[in-house]
Design a protein around this motif. Structure first.
Motif, mmCIF file in Angstrom:
data_model
loop_
_atom_site.group_PDB
_atom_site.id
_atom_site.type_symbol
_atom_site.label_atom_id
_atom_site.label_comp_id
_atom_site.label_asym_id
_atom_site.label_seq_id
_atom_site.Cartn_x
_atom_site.Cartn_y
_atom_site.Cartn_z
ATOM 1 N N LYS A 1 0.813 -1.217 0.000
ATOM 2 C CA LYS A 1 0.000 0.000 0.000
ATOM 3 C C LYS A 1 0.847 1.268 0.000
ATOM 4 N N VAL A 2 1.929 1.253 0.745
ATOM 5 C CA VAL A 2 2.755 2.438 0.898
ATOM 6 C C VAL A 2 3.755 2.521 -0.248
ATOM 7 N N ARG A 3 3.900 3.686 -0.800
ATOM 8 C CA ARG A 3 4.771 3.876 -1.964
ATOM 9 C C ARG A 3 6.189 4.253 -1.554
ATOM 10 N N ASN A 4 6.861 3.329 -0.888
ATOM 11 C CA ASN A 4 8.247 3.572 -0.529
ATOM 12 C C ASN A 4 9.123 3.471 -1.767
ATOM 13 N N THR A 5 10.226 4.202 -1.765
ATOM 14 C CA THR A 5 11.158 4.081 -2.882
ATOM 15 C C THR A 5 12.192 3.031 -2.527
ATOM 16 N N LEU A 6 12.547 2.235 -3.508
ATOM 17 C CA LEU A 6 13.503 1.152 -3.304
ATOM 18 C C LEU A 6 14.648 1.332 -4.282
ATOM 19 N N ALA A 7 15.829 1.622 -3.748
ATOM 20 C CA ALA A 7 17.046 1.683 -4.564
ATOM 21 C C ALA A 7 17.784 0.371 -4.345
ATOM 22 N N CYS A 8 18.420 -0.139 -5.402
ATOM 23 C CA CYS A 8 19.102 -1.429 -5.305
ATOM 24 C C CYS A 8 20.559 -1.312 -5.741
ATOM 25 N N VAL A 9 21.447 -1.931 -4.983
ATOM 26 C CA VAL A 9 22.849 -2.071 -5.376
ATOM 27 C C VAL A 9 23.220 -3.540 -5.230
ATOM 28 N N LYS A 10 24.255 -3.966 -5.997
ATOM 29 C CA LYS A 10 24.561 -5.386 -6.111
ATOM 30 C C LYS A 10 25.686 -5.901 -5.213
ATOM 31 N N ASP A 11 26.434 -5.007 -4.572
ATOM 32 C CA ASP A 11 27.511 -5.498 -3.717
ATOM 33 C C ASP A 11 27.838 -4.486 -2.626
ATOM 34 N N GLY A 12 28.720 -4.894 -1.719
ATOM 35 C CA GLY A 12 29.053 -4.063 -0.574
ATOM 36 C C GLY A 12 29.796 -2.786 -0.929
ATOM 37 N N VAL A 13 30.622 -2.835 -1.970
ATOM 38 C CA VAL A 13 31.348 -1.628 -2.389
ATOM 39 C C VAL A 13 30.354 -0.576 -2.877
ATOM 40 N N GLU A 14 29.408 -1.006 -3.733
ATOM 41 C CA GLU A 14 28.375 -0.078 -4.221
ATOM 42 C C GLU A 14 27.521 0.447 -3.071
ATOM 43 N N ALA A 15 27.242 -0.412 -2.100
ATOM 44 C CA ALA A 15 26.427 0.007 -0.958
ATOM 45 C C ALA A 15 27.081 1.168 -0.223
ATOM 46 N N MET A 16 28.371 1.058 0.038
ATOM 47 C CA MET A 16 29.061 2.127 0.760
ATOM 48 C C MET A 16 29.181 3.387 -0.096
ATOM 49 N N GLN A 17 29.360 3.229 -1.406
ATOM 50 C CA GLN A 17 29.392 4.397 -2.297
ATOM 51 C C GLN A 17 28.035 5.104 -2.266
ATOM 52 N N TYR A 18 26.963 4.319 -2.296
ATOM 53 C CA TYR A 18 25.609 4.878 -2.250
ATOM 54 C C TYR A 18 25.401 5.633 -0.935
ATOM 55 N N LEU A 19 25.714 4.972 0.174
ATOM 56 C CA LEU A 19 25.481 5.569 1.490
ATOM 57 C C LEU A 19 26.323 6.819 1.719
ATOM 58 N N ARG A 20 27.521 6.818 1.151
ATOM 59 C CA ARG A 20 28.404 7.987 1.310
ATOM 60 C C ARG A 20 28.243 9.000 0.175
ATOM 61 N N ARG A 21 27.314 8.688 -0.730
ATOM 62 C CA ARG A 21 26.995 9.561 -1.864
ATOM 63 C C ARG A 21 28.233 9.889 -2.694
ATOM 64 N N GLU A 22 28.923 8.841 -3.091
ATOM 65 C CA GLU A 22 30.141 8.985 -3.895
ATOM 66 C C GLU A 22 29.877 8.606 -5.348
ATOM 67 N N GLY A 23 30.621 9.233 -6.260
ATOM 68 C CA GLY A 23 30.555 8.876 -7.677
ATOM 69 C C GLY A 23 29.160 9.014 -8.244
ATOM 70 N N GLU A 24 28.681 7.946 -8.892
ATOM 71 C CA GLU A 24 27.361 7.983 -9.536
ATOM 72 C C GLU A 24 26.218 8.142 -8.537
ATOM 73 N N TYR A 25 26.508 7.983 -7.249
ATOM 74 C CA TYR A 25 25.469 8.088 -6.217
ATOM 75 C C TYR A 25 25.499 9.438 -5.492
ATOM 76 N N ALA A 26 26.167 10.421 -6.081
ATOM 77 C CA ALA A 26 26.318 11.739 -5.441
ATOM 78 C C ALA A 26 24.974 12.368 -5.085
ATOM 79 N N ASP A 27 23.938 12.110 -5.875
ATOM 80 C CA ASP A 27 22.621 12.704 -5.634
ATOM 81 C C ASP A 27 21.634 11.729 -4.995
ATOM 82 N N ALA A 28 22.125 10.600 -4.520
ATOM 83 C CA ALA A 28 21.243 9.586 -3.925
ATOM 84 C C ALA A 28 20.646 10.103 -2.623
#
Length: 148
Positions: free
Chosen positions: A33-60
């Motif tokens: 029911k709730v329209r949560n947004t779901l972003a997906c990454v495939k490995d731990g390196v990408e996860a940390m880049q996403y969380l730290r907003r590095e590289g392609e994830y700067a605007d995440a």
């Protein structure tokens, strides 16, 4: 009479290398029911880049919740969990370990690393979908999430 709580969508980061599990989790979120947004990454390196907003994830967006598999390529989920909880800027983000591992050592280690919950992925498709929906509902309707 109590007023109904208005549920705001949350941003969820899924860290999962299995395309089949990613698809099922995506379906569970889309059917809910709730329209949560779901972003997906495939490995731990990408996860940390996403969380730290590095590289392609700067605007995440900063996720309100992380769903984390333990068995990941490049950097495994235990390392990711330790990094998240060891970083003052990220440590308040709830992390739900969502994994196939039923090993007691993985459960204990995850909680020692301050996982907020440990959920074993059900093998049955319908049960898997239901578990993901319950996690989603719990973190939207029951839990008060920190807003940075």
């Amino acid at each position: 009479m109590s007023t109904p709580q208005i549920m705001e969508p949350i941003d969820v980061l899924l860290v999962e290398d299995d395309p089949g599990d990613t698809l099922m989790i995506r379906e569970a979120f889309e059917d809910n029911k709730v329209r949560n947004t779901l972003a997906c990454v495939k490995d731990g390196v990408e996860a940390m880049q996403y969380l730290r907003r590095e590289g392609e994830y700067a605007d995440a967006p900063r996720p309100d919740l992380v769903l984390l598999d333990l068995n990941l390529p490049r950097k495994d989920g235990r390392e990711v969990l330790a990094e998240i909880k060891g970083d003052d800027r990220l440590s308040t983000i709830p992390v739900v370990v969502l994994t196939t591992s039923q090993a007691e050592e993985d459960v204990l280690r995850s909680y020692r690393l301050h996982a907020n919950a440990y959920v074993t992925k059900p093998v049955d498709f319908d049960r898997f979908i239901e578990v993901v929906r319950q996690i989603d509902e719990f973190f939207v309707t029951v839990v008060k999430l920190p807003r940075p």
